[in-house]
Design a protein around this motif. Structure first.
Motif, PDB file in Angstrom:
ATOM      1  N   MET A   1      34.917  52.613  67.577  1.00 23.20           N
ATOM      2  CA  MET A   1      35.526  53.161  66.378  1.00 23.20           C
ATOM      3  C   MET A   1      34.609  53.000  65.221  1.00 23.20           C
ATOM      4  SD  MET A   1      39.190  51.889  64.473  1.00 23.20           S
ATOM      5  CE  MET A   1      39.925  53.107  65.494  1.00 23.20           C
ATOM      6  N   ASN A   2      34.359  53.933  64.429  1.00 19.65           N
ATOM      7  CA  ASN A   2      33.642  53.511  63.070  1.00 19.65           C
ATOM      8  C   ASN A   2      34.489  53.048  62.199  1.00 19.65           C
ATOM      9  OD1 ASN A   2      32.075  53.673  60.704  1.00 19.65           O
ATOM     10  ND2 ASN A   2      31.336  55.709  61.293  1.00 19.65           N
ATOM     11  N   LEU A   3      34.163  51.782  61.474  1.00 19.97           N
ATOM     12  CA  LEU A   3      35.324  51.264  60.610  1.00 19.97           C
ATOM     13  C   LEU A   3      35.199  51.834  59.256  1.00 19.97           C
ATOM     14  CD1 LEU A   3      35.102  47.625  61.882  1.00 19.97           C
ATOM     15  CD2 LEU A   3      36.851  49.288  62.286  1.00 19.97           C
ATOM     16  N   SER A   4      34.233  52.667  58.888  1.00 19.23           N
ATOM     17  CA  SER A   4      34.004  53.155  57.656  1.00 19.23           C
ATOM     18  C   SER A   4      35.165  53.960  57.321  1.00 19.23           C
ATOM     19  CB  SER A   4      32.580  53.782  57.342  1.00 19.23           C
ATOM     20  OG  SER A   4      32.442  54.280  56.067  1.00 19.23           O
ATOM     21  N   GLY A   5      35.828  53.735  56.209  1.00 19.32           N
ATOM     22  CA  GLY A   5      36.997  54.362  55.678  1.00 19.32           C
ATOM     23  C   GLY A   5      38.271  54.213  56.281  1.00 19.32           C
ATOM     24  N   LYS A   6      38.225  53.572  57.322  1.00 20.32           N
ATOM     25  CA  LYS A   6      39.173  53.190  58.180  1.00 20.32           C
ATOM     26  C   LYS A   6      40.360  52.445  57.226  1.00 20.32           C
ATOM     27  CE  LYS A   6      38.560  55.334  62.023  1.00 20.32           C
ATOM     28  NZ  LYS A   6      37.586  56.128  61.481  1.00 20.32           N
ATOM     29  N   ARG A   7      41.545  52.767  57.363  1.00 23.20           N
ATOM     30  CA  ARG A   7      43.029  52.026  56.770  1.00 23.20           C
ATOM     31  C   ARG A   7      43.370  51.056  57.613  1.00 23.20           C
ATOM     32  NH1 ARG A   7      45.215  57.852  55.498  1.00 23.20           N
ATOM     33  NH2 ARG A   7      44.774  57.898  57.858  1.00 23.20           N
ATOM     34  N   ILE A   8      43.376  49.769  57.152  1.00 22.67           N
ATOM     35  CA  ILE A   8      43.630  48.756  58.040  1.00 22.67           C
ATOM     36  C   ILE A   8      44.510  47.663  57.459  1.00 22.67           C
ATOM     37  CG2 ILE A   8      42.538  46.624  59.512  1.00 22.67           C
ATOM     38  CD1 ILE A   8      40.042  48.280  59.505  1.00 22.67           C
ATOM     39  N   ILE A   9      45.709  47.269  58.051  1.00 23.62           N
ATOM     40  CA  ILE A   9      46.692  46.286  57.838  1.00 23.62           C
ATOM     41  C   ILE A   9      46.246  45.120  58.566  1.00 23.62           C
ATOM     42  CG2 ILE A   9      48.988  45.318  58.097  1.00 23.62           C
ATOM     43  CD1 ILE A   9      50.038  48.183  57.906  1.00 23.62           C
ATOM     44  N   LEU A  10      45.997  43.987  57.914  1.00 23.14           N
ATOM     45  CA  LEU A  10      45.466  42.633  58.637  1.00 23.14           C
ATOM     46  C   LEU A  10      46.497  41.585  58.116  1.00 23.14           C
ATOM     47  CD1 LEU A  10      43.546  40.615  60.076  1.00 23.14           C
ATOM     48  CD2 LEU A  10      42.243  40.490  57.583  1.00 23.14           C
ATOM     49  N   THR A  11      47.048  40.821  59.116  1.00 24.71           N
ATOM     50  CA  THR A  11      47.949  39.874  58.827  1.00 24.71           C
ATOM     51  C   THR A  11      47.238  38.537  59.090  1.00 24.71           C
ATOM     52  OG1 THR A  11      48.760  39.333  60.983  1.00 24.71           O
ATOM     53  CG2 THR A  11      49.833  41.178  59.895  1.00 24.71           C
ATOM     54  N   GLY A  12      47.809  37.455  58.258  1.00 25.12           N
ATOM     55  CA  GLY A  12      47.063  36.257  58.564  1.00 25.12           C
ATOM     56  C   GLY A  12      45.712  36.214  57.689  1.00 25.12           C
ATOM     57  N   ALA A  13      45.791  37.023  56.646  1.00 26.32           N
ATOM     58  CA  ALA A  13      44.335  37.143  56.056  1.00 26.32           C
ATOM     59  C   ALA A  13      43.872  35.982  55.330  1.00 26.32           C
ATOM     60  CB  ALA A  13      44.492  38.212  54.890  1.00 26.32           C
ATOM     61  N   ALA A  14      44.706  35.177  54.905  1.00 29.19           N
ATOM     62  CA  ALA A  14      44.480  33.743  54.236  1.00 29.19           C
ATOM     63  C   ALA A  14      43.970  32.689  54.886  1.00 29.19           C
ATOM     64  CB  ALA A  14      45.633  33.272  53.334  1.00 29.19           C
ATOM     65  N   GLY A  15      44.151  32.891  56.637  1.00 33.54           N
ATOM     66  CA  GLY A  15      43.756  31.916  57.359  1.00 33.54           C
ATOM     67  C   GLY A  15      42.157  31.791  57.688  1.00 33.54           C
ATOM     68  N   GLY A  16      41.827  30.813  58.108  1.00 36.88           N
ATOM     69  CA  GLY A  16      40.059  30.675  58.502  1.00 36.88           C
ATOM     70  C   GLY A  16      39.748  31.775  59.217  1.00 36.88           C
ATOM     71  N   ILE A  17      40.242  32.529  60.165  1.00 37.24           N
ATOM     72  CA  ILE A  17      39.768  33.584  60.934  1.00 37.24           C
ATOM     73  C   ILE A  17      40.209  34.885  60.206  1.00 37.24           C
ATOM     74  CG2 ILE A  17      40.079  35.018  62.993  1.00 37.24           C
ATOM     75  CD1 ILE A  17      40.615  32.354  64.659  1.00 37.24           C
ATOM     76  N   GLY A  18      41.237  35.046  59.607  1.00 35.75           N
ATOM     77  CA  GLY A  18      41.665  36.205  59.110  1.00 35.75           C
ATOM     78  C   GLY A  18      40.694  36.727  57.897  1.00 35.75           C
ATOM     79  N   TYR A  19      40.413  35.433  56.939  1.00 32.14           N
ATOM     80  CA  TYR A  19      39.706  35.728  55.688  1.00 32.14           C
ATOM     81  C   TYR A  19      38.243  36.314  56.058  1.00 32.14           C
ATOM     82  CZ  TYR A  19      36.286  34.079  52.134  1.00 32.14           C
ATOM     83  OH  TYR A  19      35.380  34.039  51.209  1.00 32.14           O
ATOM     84  N   ARG A  20      37.519  35.829  57.251  1.00 32.96           N
ATOM     85  CA  ARG A  20      36.229  36.164  57.632  1.00 32.96           C
ATOM     86  C   ARG A  20      36.468  37.606  58.218  1.00 32.96           C
ATOM     87  NH1 ARG A  20      36.815  30.777  57.217  1.00 32.96           N
ATOM     88  NH2 ARG A  20      34.971  29.607  56.572  1.00 32.96           N
ATOM     89  N   VAL A  21      37.579  37.864  58.934  1.00 27.69           N
ATOM     90  CA  VAL A  21      37.817  39.275  59.521  1.00 27.69           C
ATOM     91  C   VAL A  21      37.767  40.179  58.374  1.00 27.69           C
ATOM     92  CG1 VAL A  21      39.217  40.709  60.585  1.00 27.69           C
ATOM     93  CG2 VAL A  21      38.846  38.522  61.699  1.00 27.69           C
TER      94      VAL A  21
END
Length: 268
Positions: A1-21
């Motif tokens: 998958m080419n991630l450019s322009g993809k619309r993504i919901i990310l949960t746990g974004a404030a965590g150590g892994i989530g922030y870097r993802v």
């Protein structure tokens, strides 16, 4: 998958892994809806991404609340105009003797680690099917393949997510919606409290840097992986445990006894 322009919901974004993802996805050109309950931290991460030229919007929610999945979906649709990928990363963990674990905490952990991500998938899936494409990404754990003592409830929740991911992947086989399950081993994040960290160090358990784990997660999405297990020998033992669990029982015995003395000092 080419991630450019993809619309993504990310949960746990404030965590150590989530922030870097979140940072890596933004660098790839993805447009992000970052879900978390720590408003100041989520907004700070969105501001950092936006200042770098990316696009990230905060969705402040407690995922264990009633109707949270539908609210997250509605907020993402409104801000991004659609959804292409859901990354279920949020989670909580306890290291404790099971007989001491608060029943309310057991329910909370199953709610956050299992029920919330399942309901998010249920909210997002009709949209992905209608547009005939997308990907669901569930972040699991080595604890979802090997039952580690003193993490009983956390293991139960991660075993559940691995089974859910496998079943859903097979259910969607004739669609253009993919399912990716990523299984990190122990990671150096605030999810591990001081007692847990000391136990991991004494048992010589390998712990990956969150930056490395985040890179592996993003790579798994880009490669449309069905499953991706991070780290050796944990990945090997996960497969061995599926075939010869009694061998793993013996292999864990020494570390189990070391871990017990730490778990006995915890009352959750």
């Amino acid at each position: 998958m080419n991630l450019s322009g993809k619309r993504i919901i990310l949960t746990g974004a404030a965590g150590g892994i989530g922030y870097r993802v979140a940072l890596l996805l933004a660098e790839k050109g993805a447009r992000l809806a970052l879900v978390g309950r720590n408003a100041s931290r989520v907004e700070e991460i969105c501001a950092e991404i936006n200042q770098r030229g990316g696009l990230a919007v905060p969705v402040i929610l407690d995922l264990s609340g009633e109707g949270a999945a539908e609210q997250a979906m509605a907020a993402a649709l409104q801000s991004l105009g659609g959804i292409d990928v859901l990354v279920n990363n949020a989670g909580i963990m306890d290291f404790t003797l099971f007989e001491r674990q608060d029943p309310k905490r057991i329910g909370q952990m199953i709610g956050v680690n299992v029920i919330a991500p399942m309901l998010l998938v249920r909210a997002v899936l009709p949209h992905l099917l209608k547009q005939d494409g997308g990907r669901i990404v569930n972040i699991g754990s080595a604890f979802g393949s090997i039952g580690f003592p003193h993490f009983a409830t956390y293991c139960a929740s991660k075993f559940a997510m691995r089974g859910f991911s496998e079943a859903l992947r097979r259910e969607l086989v004739d669609t253009q919606v993919g399912v990716t399950y990523v299984s990190p081993r122990a990671t150096k994040t605030p999810l591990n409290d001081d007692v847990t960290t000391r136990m991991l160090e004494e048992t010589k358990t390998s712990m990956d840097a969150p930056e490395y784990v985040a890179a592996q997660i993003v790579q798994a999405i880009e490669r449309d992986c069905k499953e991706h297990f991070i780290g050796q020998p944990e990945s090997f033992f996960a497969r061995l445990n599926g075939m010869f669990p009694r061998l793993v029982d013996g292999g864990l015995l020494k570390n189990t006894r070391i871990a017990r003395k730490y778990a006995q000092s915890v009352n959750k």
